[in-house]
Design a protein around this motif. Structure first.
Motif, PDB file in Angstrom:
ATOM      1  N   LEU A  74      49.481  43.161  39.734  1.00 33.02           N
ATOM      2  CA  LEU A  74      50.749  43.515  39.089  1.00 33.02           C
ATOM      3  C   LEU A  74      51.809  43.878  40.121  1.00 33.02           C
ATOM      4  CD1 LEU A  74      49.439  45.605  36.067  1.00 33.02           C
ATOM      5  CD2 LEU A  74      50.530  43.353  35.981  1.00 33.02           C
ATOM      6  N   ALA A  75      51.426  44.669  41.116  1.00 34.04           N
ATOM      7  CA  ALA A  75      52.374  45.065  42.157  1.00 34.04           C
ATOM      8  C   ALA A  75      52.834  43.866  42.978  1.00 34.04           C
ATOM      9  CB  ALA A  75      51.737  46.108  43.068  1.00 34.04           C
ATOM     10  N   ASP A  76      51.990  42.851  43.048  1.00 26.72           N
ATOM     11  CA  ASP A  76      52.292  41.642  43.817  1.00 26.72           C
ATOM     12  C   ASP A  76      53.118  40.642  43.015  1.00 26.72           C
ATOM     13  OD1 ASP A  76      52.122  40.127  46.161  1.00 26.72           O
ATOM     14  OD2 ASP A  76      50.332  39.080  45.489  1.00 26.72           O
ATOM     15  N   GLY A  77      53.505  41.033  41.800  1.00 25.46           N
ATOM     16  CA  GLY A  77      54.371  40.172  41.002  1.00 25.46           C
ATOM     17  C   GLY A  77      53.673  39.447  39.869  1.00 25.46           C
ATOM     18  N   GLY A  78      52.392  39.681  39.687  1.00 23.88           N
ATOM     19  CA  GLY A  78      51.670  39.045  38.584  1.00 23.88           C
ATOM     20  C   GLY A  78      52.168  39.553  37.247  1.00 23.88           C
ATOM     21  N   GLU A  79      52.125  38.696  36.264  1.00 21.20           N
ATOM     22  CA  GLU A  79      52.600  39.063  34.926  1.00 21.20           C
ATOM     23  C   GLU A  79      51.534  38.936  33.854  1.00 21.20           C
ATOM     24  OE1 GLU A  79      56.039  36.659  34.247  1.00 21.20           O
ATOM     25  OE2 GLU A  79      57.234  37.739  35.720  1.00 21.20           O
ATOM     26  N   ALA A  80      50.471  38.221  34.156  1.00 22.30           N
ATOM     27  CA  ALA A  80      49.396  38.009  33.178  1.00 22.30           C
ATOM     28  C   ALA A  80      48.066  38.120  33.906  1.00 22.30           C
ATOM     29  CB  ALA A  80      49.532  36.632  32.533  1.00 22.30           C
ATOM     30  N   ILE A  81      47.028  38.416  33.154  1.00 26.72           N
ATOM     31  CA  ILE A  81      45.715  38.609  33.757  1.00 26.72           C
ATOM     32  C   ILE A  81      45.246  37.361  34.516  1.00 26.72           C
ATOM     33  CG2 ILE A  81      44.375  37.949  31.735  1.00 26.72           C
ATOM     34  CD1 ILE A  81      42.527  40.338  32.429  1.00 26.72           C
ATOM     35  N   THR A  82      45.703  36.205  34.101  1.00 24.71           N
ATOM     36  CA  THR A  82      45.321  34.977  34.803  1.00 24.71           C
ATOM     37  C   THR A  82      45.910  34.916  36.209  1.00 24.71           C
ATOM     38  OG1 THR A  82      47.177  33.824  33.776  1.00 24.71           O
ATOM     39  CG2 THR A  82      45.018  33.616  32.693  1.00 24.71           C
ATOM     40  N   ASP A  83      46.897  35.760  36.494  1.00 22.09           N
ATOM     41  CA  ASP A  83      47.478  35.799  37.836  1.00 22.09           C
ATOM     42  C   ASP A  83      46.531  36.400  38.872  1.00 22.09           C
ATOM     43  OD1 ASP A  83      49.793  34.559  36.989  1.00 22.09           O
ATOM     44  OD2 ASP A  83      50.833  36.449  36.595  1.00 22.09           O
ATOM     45  N   LEU A  84      45.367  36.887  38.433  1.00 14.23           N
ATOM     46  CA  LEU A  84      44.340  37.311  39.386  1.00 14.23           C
ATOM     47  C   LEU A  84      43.949  36.156  40.297  1.00 14.23           C
ATOM     48  CD1 LEU A  84      41.822  39.595  37.452  1.00 14.23           C
ATOM     49  CD2 LEU A  84      43.163  40.187  39.455  1.00 14.23           C
ATOM     50  N   ALA A  85      44.181  34.929  39.848  1.00 10.36           N
ATOM     51  CA  ALA A  85      43.873  33.754  40.668  1.00 10.36           C
ATOM     52  C   ALA A  85      44.624  33.815  41.995  1.00 10.36           C
ATOM     53  CB  ALA A  85      44.218  32.475  39.917  1.00 10.36           C
ATOM     54  N   LEU A  86      45.828  34.426  42.011  1.00 14.64           N
ATOM     55  CA  LEU A  86      46.575  34.563  43.260  1.00 14.64           C
ATOM     56  C   LEU A  86      45.799  35.392  44.279  1.00 14.64           C
ATOM     57  CD1 LEU A  86      50.142  35.235  41.829  1.00 14.64           C
ATOM     58  CD2 LEU A  86      49.302  33.120  42.870  1.00 14.64           C
ATOM     59  N   LEU A  87      45.117  36.424  43.796  1.00 15.12           N
ATOM     60  CA  LEU A  87      44.310  37.244  44.700  1.00 15.12           C
ATOM     61  C   LEU A  87      43.032  36.517  45.094  1.00 15.12           C
ATOM     62  CD1 LEU A  87      44.604  40.807  43.119  1.00 15.12           C
ATOM     63  CD2 LEU A  87      46.069  39.710  44.803  1.00 15.12           C
ATOM     64  N   ARG A  88      42.434  35.813  44.149  1.00 15.88           N
ATOM     65  CA  ARG A  88      41.211  35.060  44.462  1.00 15.88           C
ATOM     66  C   ARG A  88      41.480  34.013  45.532  1.00 15.88           C
ATOM     67  NH1 ARG A  88      40.105  35.682  39.150  1.00 15.88           N
ATOM     68  NH2 ARG A  88      41.025  33.706  38.522  1.00 15.88           N
ATOM     69  N   ASP A  89      42.698  33.458  45.548  1.00 14.63           N
ATOM     70  CA  ASP A  89      43.054  32.452  46.539  1.00 14.63           C
ATOM     71  C   ASP A  89      43.234  33.048  47.932  1.00 14.63           C
ATOM     72  OD1 ASP A  89      42.968  30.541  44.572  1.00 14.63           O
ATOM     73  OD2 ASP A  89      45.143  30.467  44.280  1.00 14.63           O
ATOM     74  N   GLN A  90      43.239  34.372  48.028  1.00 17.49           N
ATOM     75  CA  GLN A  90      43.398  35.049  49.317  1.00 17.49           C
ATOM     76  C   GLN A  90      42.123  35.814  49.676  1.00 17.49           C
ATOM     77  OE1 GLN A  90      47.284  37.089  49.713  1.00 17.49           O
ATOM     78  NE2 GLN A  90      47.594  36.404  47.607  1.00 17.49           N
ATOM     79  N   ALA A  91      40.982  35.214  49.401  1.00 13.83           N
ATOM     80  CA  ALA A  91      39.693  35.880  49.597  1.00 13.83           C
ATOM     81  C   ALA A  91      39.482  36.338  51.041  1.00 13.83           C
ATOM     82  CB  ALA A  91      38.559  34.966  49.162  1.00 13.83           C
ATOM     83  N   GLU A  92      40.028  35.602  52.019  1.00 12.97           N
ATOM     84  CA  GLU A  92      39.853  36.003  53.417  1.00 12.97           C
ATOM     85  C   GLU A  92      40.502  37.355  53.683  1.00 12.97           C
ATOM     86  OE1 GLU A  92      41.413  32.997  52.624  1.00 12.97           O
ATOM     87  OE2 GLU A  92      39.572  31.829  52.756  1.00 12.97           O
ATOM     88  N   ALA A  93      41.613  37.625  53.029  1.00 11.03           N
ATOM     89  CA  ALA A  93      42.337  38.881  53.241  1.00 11.03           C
ATOM     90  C   ALA A  93      41.907  39.974  52.271  1.00 11.03           C
ATOM     91  CB  ALA A  93      43.840  38.652  53.100  1.00 11.03           C
ATOM     92  N   LEU A  94      41.632  39.609  51.032  1.00 10.59           N
ATOM     93  CA  LEU A  94      41.394  40.608  49.992  1.00 10.59           C
ATOM     94  C   LEU A  94      39.945  40.736  49.549  1.00 10.59           C
ATOM     95  CD1 LEU A  94      44.547  39.816  47.837  1.00 10.59           C
ATOM     96  CD2 LEU A  94      44.222  41.713  49.418  1.00 10.59           C
ATOM     97  N   GLY A  95      39.093  39.836  49.991  1.00  5.00           N
ATOM     98  CA  GLY A  95      37.701  39.880  49.573  1.00  5.00           C
ATOM     99  C   GLY A  95      37.510  39.245  48.210  1.00  5.00           C
ATOM    100  N   PRO A  96      36.291  39.326  47.672  1.00 16.21           N
ATOM    101  CA  PRO A  96      36.016  38.696  46.378  1.00 16.21           C
ATOM    102  C   PRO A  96      36.760  39.393  45.241  1.00 16.21           C
ATOM    103  CG  PRO A  96      34.123  39.946  47.130  1.00 16.21           C
ATOM    104  CD  PRO A  96      35.128  39.985  48.237  1.00 16.21           C
ATOM    105  N   VAL A  97      37.306  38.600  44.337  1.00 22.15           N
ATOM    106  CA  VAL A  97      38.055  39.110  43.186  1.00 22.15           C
ATOM    107  C   VAL A  97      37.375  38.592  41.922  1.00 22.15           C
ATOM    108  CG1 VAL A  97      40.284  39.060  42.008  1.00 22.15           C
ATOM    109  CG2 VAL A  97      40.199  39.212  44.492  1.00 22.15           C
ATOM    110  N   ALA A  98      37.248  39.444  40.940  1.00 24.50           N
ATOM    111  CA  ALA A  98      36.579  39.075  39.689  1.00 24.50           C
ATOM    112  C   ALA A  98      37.309  37.933  38.989  1.00 24.50           C
ATOM    113  CB  ALA A  98      36.501  40.281  38.764  1.00 24.50           C
ATOM    114  N   SER A  99      36.552  37.207  38.190  1.00 23.25           N
ATOM    115  CA  SER A  99      37.142  36.134  37.398  1.00 23.25           C
ATOM    116  C   SER A  99      37.985  36.726  36.272  1.00 23.25           C
ATOM    117  CB  SER A  99      36.044  35.255  36.800  1.00 23.25           C
ATOM    118  OG  SER A  99      35.307  36.000  35.843  1.00 23.25           O
ATOM    119  N   THR A 100      38.819  35.902  35.705  1.00 21.17           N
ATOM    120  CA  THR A 100      39.652  36.346  34.589  1.00 21.17           C
ATOM    121  C   THR A 100      38.794  36.838  33.424  1.00 21.17           C
ATOM    122  OG1 THR A 100      41.441  34.902  35.288  1.00 21.17           O
ATOM    123  CG2 THR A 100      41.469  35.628  32.993  1.00 21.17           C
TER     124      THR A 100
END
Length: 140
Positions: free
Chosen positions: A50-76
């Motif tokens: 949300l702080a990164d500009g996401g508006e919907a729960i599906t925007d978690l994909a933006l974090l999943r795409d940055q796994a090298e920096a943020l680590g594993p992110v749960a699926s939607t």
């Protein structure tokens, strides 16, 4: 990449203040098997999203795409299940966890740095101008 540079810092701040661990403790009963994604980390990933500009729960994909920096992110679907299972008692525990982490953050800021300097504009200090860095975001 520059657009998301602060995301890692937000996650690190949550870890440094104990917020991620406190969220996990608050949601522990929703994680009976103790396997898979940790609920506090899912909640923190949602907050970072949300702080990164996401508006919907599906925007978690933006974090999943940055796994090298943020680590594993749960699926939607995993995040949906967590959100759907949060009841009034869990919300109260999350609020208490957030308040405790906020107190830690203020203590850490006080212990590690000098006072917040006076605001400066137009070549002079603005006496009496207070910046509320613990404010609520308001969309204008």
């Amino acid at each position: 990449m520059i657009n998301h540079a602060g995301s890692r810092l937000l996650a690190d701040l949550a870890n440094a203040t104990g917020l991620t661990a406190a969220f996990t403790d608050a949601l522990r009963r929703l994680w009976p098997r103790g396997t898979g994604h940790v609920p506090g980390r899912i909640a923190m990933d949602l907050a970072v999203m949300l702080a990164d500009g996401g508006e919907a729960i599906t925007d978690l994909a933006l974090l999943r795409d940055q796994a090298e920096a943020l680590g594993p992110v749960a699926s939607t679907p995993t995040a949906w299940r967590l959100l759907a299972s949060i009841d009034p008692a869990a919300r109260a525990a999350l609020r208490a966890a957030r308040a405790a982490a906020l107190e830690v953050a203020w203590i850490q800021a006080t212990d590690s740095s000098p006072a917040i300097p006076a605001a400066h504009a137009g070549g002079r200090d603005l006496a009496g101008l207070n910046l509320d860095i613990d404010a609520t975001f308001v969309t204008c």
